[in-house]
Design a protein around this motif. Sequence first.
Motif, short mmCIF file in Angstrom:
data_model
loop_
_atom_site.label_atom_id
_atom_site.label_comp_id
_atom_site.label_asym_id
_atom_site.label_seq_id
_atom_site.Cartn_x
_atom_site.Cartn_y
_atom_site.Cartn_z
N PHE A 1 0.72 -1.20 -0.04
CA PHE A 1 0.10 -0.14 0.15
C PHE A 1 1.04 1.17 0.50
O PHE A 1 1.83 1.45 0.86
CB PHE A 1 -0.46 0.02 1.36
N THR A 2 0.49 2.15 -0.86
CA THR A 2 0.93 3.79 -0.52
C THR A 2 0.25 4.49 -0.37
O THR A 2 -1.05 4.29 -1.00
CB THR A 2 1.88 4.06 -1.52
N GLY A 3 0.47 5.51 0.46
CA GLY A 3 -0.70 6.61 0.46
C GLY A 3 -0.43 7.46 1.23
O GLY A 3 0.41 7.97 1.87
N THR B 1 -5.75 5.13 -0.17
CA THR B 1 -4.41 4.34 -0.58
C THR B 1 -4.08 3.70 -1.91
O THR B 1 -5.34 3.42 -2.42
CB THR B 1 -4.56 3.60 0.27
N TRP C 1 -3.06 0.50 -4.57
CA TRP C 1 -2.14 -1.18 -3.78
C TRP C 1 -2.11 -2.02 -5.16
O TRP C 1 -3.17 -2.07 -5.88
CB TRP C 1 -2.93 -2.09 -2.83
#
Length: 89
Positions: free
Chosen positions: A37-39, A53, A55
């Motif tokens: 996940f990135t956010g 997020t 993903w």
Amino acid sequence: KIKRSPLLGSQHQPYLLKQPTFGFTVHWTFSDSITVFTGQCFVDEDGKEVLKTMWLLRSHADKRIDDWKATLVGYNEFKRLEKHMEPGW
């Protein structure tokens, strides 16, 4: 059945950025997949937080031909749960 799974991540410290960015990885213990996940955490004028997020979920592929189908892409928003107080607390 969903089970607890290890999570490892990192974020910019809130005092450095008003709306910190973050990333984390979950190694699902109940399947053959892993998700990254990135956010970013956004805080509105009332102090309510929302994590937005993107993903990637990667599952095991037995054959190279199945490689592309083994990766899913998605988007989620997470909000903090409200604490509910029992009467008399």
